[in-house]
Design a protein around this motif. Structure first.
Motif, PDB file in Angstrom:
ATOM      1  N   TYR A 102       0.944  -0.924   0.090  1.00  0.00           N
ATOM      2  CA  TYR A 102       0.010  -0.032   0.087  1.00  0.00           C
ATOM      3  C   TYR A 102       0.937   1.352   0.091  1.00  0.00           C
ATOM      4  O   TYR A 102       1.876   1.286   0.416  1.00  0.00           O
ATOM      5  CB  TYR A 102      -0.878   0.147   1.139  1.00  0.00           C
ATOM      6  CG  TYR A 102      -0.093  -0.313   2.576  1.00  0.00           C
ATOM      7  CD1 TYR A 102       0.115   0.897   3.398  1.00  0.00           C
ATOM      8  CD2 TYR A 102       0.035  -1.457   3.111  1.00  0.00           C
ATOM      9  CE1 TYR A 102       0.840   0.982   4.333  1.00  0.00           C
ATOM     10  CE2 TYR A 102       0.599  -1.486   4.135  1.00  0.00           C
ATOM     11  CZ  TYR A 102       1.151  -0.459   4.935  1.00  0.00           C
ATOM     12  OH  TYR A 102       1.890  -0.724   6.134  1.00  0.00           O
ATOM     13  N   ASP A 103       0.238   2.141  -0.594  1.00  0.00           N
ATOM     14  CA  ASP A 103       1.178   3.730  -0.598  1.00  0.00           C
ATOM     15  C   ASP A 103       0.430   4.379   0.736  1.00  0.00           C
ATOM     16  O   ASP A 103      -0.146   3.766   1.641  1.00  0.00           O
ATOM     17  CB  ASP A 103       0.839   4.409  -1.840  1.00  0.00           C
ATOM     18  CG  ASP A 103      -0.736   4.792  -2.077  1.00  0.00           C
ATOM     19  OD1 ASP A 103      -1.386   4.705  -1.189  1.00  0.00           O
ATOM     20  OD2 ASP A 103      -0.788   5.200  -3.131  1.00  0.00           O
ATOM     21  N   SER A 114      -4.987   3.711   2.445  1.00  0.00           N
ATOM     22  CA  SER A 114      -4.491   2.749   1.676  1.00  0.00           C
ATOM     23  C   SER A 114      -4.020   1.720   2.726  1.00  0.00           C
ATOM     24  O   SER A 114      -4.454   0.536   2.613  1.00  0.00           O
ATOM     25  CB  SER A 114      -3.247   3.084   1.143  1.00  0.00           C
ATOM     26  OG  SER A 114      -3.334   4.033  -0.216  1.00  0.00           O
ATOM     27  N   ILE A 138       4.708   1.578   4.081  1.00  0.00           N
ATOM     28  CA  ILE A 138       4.657   1.807   2.693  1.00  0.00           C
ATOM     29  C   ILE A 138       5.445   1.348   1.935  1.00  0.00           C
ATOM     30  O   ILE A 138       6.624   1.333   2.075  1.00  0.00           O
ATOM     31  CB  ILE A 138       4.347   3.478   2.609  1.00  0.00           C
ATOM     32  CG1 ILE A 138       5.571   4.177   3.136  1.00  0.00           C
ATOM     33  CG2 ILE A 138       3.150   3.950   3.263  1.00  0.00           C
ATOM     34  CD1 ILE A 138       5.394   5.514   2.882  1.00  0.00           C
ATOM     35  N   PRO A 140       6.809   1.108  -2.757  1.00  0.00           N
ATOM     36  CA  PRO A 140       6.479   1.452  -3.913  1.00  0.00           C
ATOM     37  C   PRO A 140       5.857   0.437  -4.554  1.00  0.00           C
ATOM     38  O   PRO A 140       6.010  -0.915  -4.329  1.00  0.00           O
ATOM     39  CB  PRO A 140       7.979   1.762  -4.780  1.00  0.00           C
ATOM     40  CG  PRO A 140       8.848   1.624  -3.453  1.00  0.00           C
ATOM     41  CD  PRO A 140       8.261   0.897  -2.346  1.00  0.00           C
ATOM     42  N   THR A 141       5.068   0.731  -5.759  1.00  0.00           N
ATOM     43  CA  THR A 141       4.139  -0.342  -6.400  1.00  0.00           C
ATOM     44  C   THR A 141       4.968  -1.527  -6.894  1.00  0.00           C
ATOM     45  O   THR A 141       4.852  -2.769  -6.758  1.00  0.00           O
ATOM     46  CB  THR A 141       3.407   0.386  -7.635  1.00  0.00           C
ATOM     47  OG1 THR A 141       2.343   1.043  -6.893  1.00  0.00           O
ATOM     48  CG2 THR A 141       2.688  -0.635  -8.517  1.00  0.00           C
ATOM     49  N   THR A 160      -3.193   1.527  -4.344  1.00  0.00           N
ATOM     50  CA  THR A 160      -2.682   2.853  -4.738  1.00  0.00           C
ATOM     51  C   THR A 160      -3.517   3.689  -5.838  1.00  0.00           C
ATOM     52  O   THR A 160      -4.086   2.724  -6.707  1.00  0.00           O
ATOM     53  CB  THR A 160      -1.187   2.757  -5.239  1.00  0.00           C
ATOM     54  OG1 THR A 160      -0.733   3.930  -5.556  1.00  0.00           O
ATOM     55  CG2 THR A 160      -1.084   1.455  -6.273  1.00  0.00           C
ATOM     56  N   SER A 162      -1.744   5.716  -7.648  1.00  0.00           N
ATOM     57  CA  SER A 162      -0.618   6.062  -8.154  1.00  0.00           C
ATOM     58  C   SER A 162      -0.552   7.826  -8.212  1.00  0.00           C
ATOM     59  O   SER A 162      -0.404   8.460  -7.235  1.00  0.00           O
ATOM     60  CB  SER A 162      -0.592   5.871  -9.926  1.00  0.00           C
ATOM     61  OG  SER A 162       0.468   6.147 -10.535  1.00  0.00           O
ATOM     62  N   ASN A 169      -8.395   6.474  -4.809  1.00  0.00           N
ATOM     63  CA  ASN A 169      -7.393   5.426  -4.403  1.00  0.00           C
ATOM     64  C   ASN A 169      -7.915   4.307  -5.258  1.00  0.00           C
ATOM     65  O   ASN A 169      -8.637   4.496  -6.181  1.00  0.00           O
ATOM     66  CB  ASN A 169      -7.742   4.841  -2.972  1.00  0.00           C
ATOM     67  CG  ASN A 169      -6.424   4.448  -2.359  1.00  0.00           C
ATOM     68  OD1 ASN A 169      -5.698   3.814  -2.909  1.00  0.00           O
ATOM     69  ND2 ASN A 169      -6.353   4.481  -0.936  1.00  0.00           N
ATOM     70  N   GLY A 254       5.165  11.405  -2.174  1.00  0.00           N
ATOM     71  CA  GLY A 254       4.623   9.871  -2.175  1.00  0.00           C
ATOM     72  C   GLY A 254       5.594   9.085  -1.552  1.00  0.00           C
ATOM     73  O   GLY A 254       6.370   9.555  -0.574  1.00  0.00           O
ATOM     74  N   ASP A 321       3.501   6.576  -6.298  1.00  0.00           N
ATOM     75  CA  ASP A 321       3.789   5.156  -5.857  1.00  0.00           C
ATOM     76  C   ASP A 321       5.025   4.753  -6.437  1.00  0.00           C
ATOM     77  O   ASP A 321       5.359   3.613  -6.491  1.00  0.00           O
ATOM     78  CB  ASP A 321       2.640   4.331  -6.322  1.00  0.00           C
ATOM     79  CG  ASP A 321       2.289   4.281  -7.797  1.00  0.00           C
ATOM     80  OD1 ASP A 321       2.635   5.308  -8.465  1.00  0.00           O
ATOM     81  OD2 ASP A 321       1.900   3.110  -8.245  1.00  0.00           O
TER      82      ASP A 321
END
Length: 610
Positions: A102-103, A114, A138, A140-141, A160, A162, A169, A254, A321
């Motif tokens: 999740y972000d 998130s 948290i 990154p994707t 996310t 993005s 969301n 982010g 993200d």
């Protein structure tokens, strides 16, 4: 609330659902009660009339009450459907499990965030005996698809939105191959969601799930393994250690700051200067109108100011993200140049091939080498491939297509060196079968450091690439449109030119059209049987026009935003450097497209914000 409002084409609110929601998320219920009190029927219709559509991009919508929004209930319903579909798809789901990341997004009015949504999704899976690797912080994707592949899991979820506005969301889904889902998974998951709308008793039990032995935290292990994996793409460690290049980095409020710092450390690069006002996650995105570095200078104002103070010549920016990467460079005239996604695709493609070539003693293995880009991206990789002897393939728009194609090629023993899309998305390492702004930042910084030893700027190197392989000039933009009827009308007018059914235009102003490909209907005039080779989707709009001057223009709708996008490109042959003519011709082509293809609906469209 009950029975006070009945929506057109929909049921009244059901008291049992409201009571259940009130117990678990009183903020969402309070929002509904206030709307009912105010008699805001149109807003209530918007929230409750139709369910969010689950597609190949998963879900993306505003956080708030109702089945059209991201909230506790819709997250539970979505995850229950996804869980049932995975149970049908994998007999060993309860051995292998899933990962959830999740972000830092949050929406205080509705109580949504998130992190909270990720915990609800974890509770759903754990209630069914499925092991869950839930990141404790948290990420990154790109960490989610990396984890799916690294741990051999059945699926991954990233919560996310993005670079979308702060109220949005999303729920992004990866399959066991480490790539985003494609059809028919989306349709089957959507069907399973509809069949599992009633929350299971333990789906709300996040606290119990957090104490369950089925829950694991992959954070430390994945952090170590990811940075170990991307180091395989570090080829100039000695140059990195001594580089005098000063680089600024912004994560645009982010998740990217700490991870890009770690990536630079893994490559033994000097740490980039961080934009202090933007380095920590902040779901309000207070310093930018749009948290999207693809929008260019407006998002990078603070980065340029820091660069001026520190004497830095390059700015790197991630979206919130951290799966996208933007780059800007200070020019000799003191102005900043923000590179387009296509220009960065040319630079990174050139760099990845150059590094591969230097590391490879057997030149014949180039025949097993592949690069990919989406069909709306520049064809510069095709030009490089033609000259250098490797393979280039184009896919449909989006990394879900490139990621799945990359996995197919890797499974055949091929090397997938690079993939990109013009929306500043780059896959520089097959350890992540998706766009990755973290590894991309480190690899770009190494390229910049190497070029500096030769006293070459990014702009100069880009000119060299275009001189050698042919200038590829692009001009892309979009119109905002929230009305689906207007969008349909615009595209149907192109398909029924001059009122004749299934008749496309043969010219656009002074520019004759030589070929048309419609990936909504499956028509392609360039194929012997008039049928498109790339996959067709009737649920999205996408038409490509090829012009007799070699220009290509694609118009399409976005899967995640209310936009009609257009992409154009015009190229020269290698060695032809008549850039002024190329620019003039492309500008006139774009003007003709807007005048002839968009004009009838222009008053119903909003132009791209300045």
């Amino acid at each position: 609330v009950t029975n006070q409002v009945t929506l057109e084409n929909g049921p009244p609110f059901i008291s049992s659902e409201i009571t259940e929601l009130e117990q678990f998320n009183p903020k969402t219920v309070s929002m509904v009660q206030d709307l009912v009190k105010d008699g805001a029927v149109e807003t209530l219709k918007k929230y409750f009339s139709s369910r969010m559509e689950f597609g190949t991009a998963g879900l993306r919508a505003a956080m708030g009450p109702g089945i059209a929004c991201m909230n506790d209930l819709t997250i539970i319903q979505t995850t229950q459907g996804f869980c049932r579909y995975l149970e049908k798809s994998f007999s060993d789901l309860k051995e292998r499990g899933v990962v959830i990341g999740y972000d830092a997004r949050a929406h205080p009015p509705s109580g949504g965030s998130s992190k909270h949504f990720a915990r609800l999704a974890a509770a759903v899976f754990i209630s069914q005996g499925v092991p869950v690797h839930l990141f404790s912080d948290i990420t990154p994707t790109p960490f989610v698809p990396f984890t799916v592949s690294h741990l051999g899991l059945c699926a991954g979820i990233m919560v996310t939105a993005s670079h979308n506005p702060k109220q949005d969301n999303g729920y992004k889904v990866y399959w066991e191959n480490g790539a985003q889902i494609v059809s028919p998974h989306d349709k089957e998951i959507s069907k399973a969601i509809e069949e599992n709308l009633e929350p299971w008793p333990e789906s709300w039990s996040t606290e119990a799930a957090l104490k369950n032995p089925l829950l694991k935290d992959p954070y430390q292990d994945i952090h170590t393994e990811y940075f170990k994996a991307i180091q395989k793409h570090c080829h100039h460690r000695d140059i990195n250690k001594t580089s005098k290049v000063k680089i600024v980095h912004t994560s645009v409020h982010g998740v990217g700051h700490a991870f890009v710092q770690s990536a630079f450390k893994a490559f033994e690069l000097n740490p980039p200067y961080a934009v202090e006002e933007q380095k920590d996650p902040d779901p309000e995105f207070p310093t930018v109108k749009y948290p999207n570095p693809e929008e260019g200078e407006g998002v990078l104002t603070l980065s340029f100011a820091l660069a001026e103070r520190e004497g830095a010549t390059v700015v790197l920016a991630n979206d919130p993200d951290a799966d996208r990467l933007a780059i800007a460079e200070k020019q000799e005239n003191g102005q900043w140049r923000v590179f387009t996604g296509n220009e960065l695709g040319a630079l990174l493609g050139w760099w990845m091939f150059r590094c591969w070539k230097q590391q490879t003693s057997d030149a014949s293995v180039v025949k097993n080498l592949y690069m990919l880009s989406s069909t709306v991206s520049s064809k510069i990789l095709r030009a490089i491939a033609l000259k250098e002897g490797f393979h280039f393939e184009e896919t449909l728009t989006g990394f879900k297509w490139m990621g799945n194609r990359a996995r197919d090629l890797l499974d055949q023993g091929k090397t997938v060196l690079f993939a990109f899309e013009e929306a500043i998305g780059y896959m520089c390492s097959p350890c992540v079968l998706d766009k990755d702004g973290v590894s991309g930042a480190a690899i770009a910084a190494e390229m910049i450091s190497y070029l500096a030893t030769e006293n070459i700027s990014l702009s100069q190197q880009l000119t060299s690439v275009y001189t050698e392989y042919g200038y590829h000039m692009s001009k892309n933009s979009y119109f905002i449109c929230h009305n689906q009827d207007v969008i349909r009308s615009l595209f149907e007018r192109l398909r029924n030119h001059d009122g004749q059914k299934n008749s496309y235009p043969t010219e656009c102003g002074r520019f004759p059209i030589s070929a048309i490909r419609d990936l909504t209907t499956g028509y392609d005039s360039s194929q012997p049987d008039k049928k498109a080779v790339l996959p067709v989707s009737s649920s999205s709009q996408m038409i490509t026009f090829t012009f007799s001057n070699g220009g290509v223009a694609t118009m399409r709708t976005s899967g995640t935003e209310p936009k009609i996008k257009y992409y154009t490109e015009l190229c020269t042959a290698p060695g032809n450097s008549d850039v002024a003519y190329l620019k003039k011709e492309l500008d006139e082509l774009v003007d003709a497209i807007i005048e002839n293809f968009f004009e009838p609906q222009k008053n119903k469209l909003q132009p791209k914000p300045e």
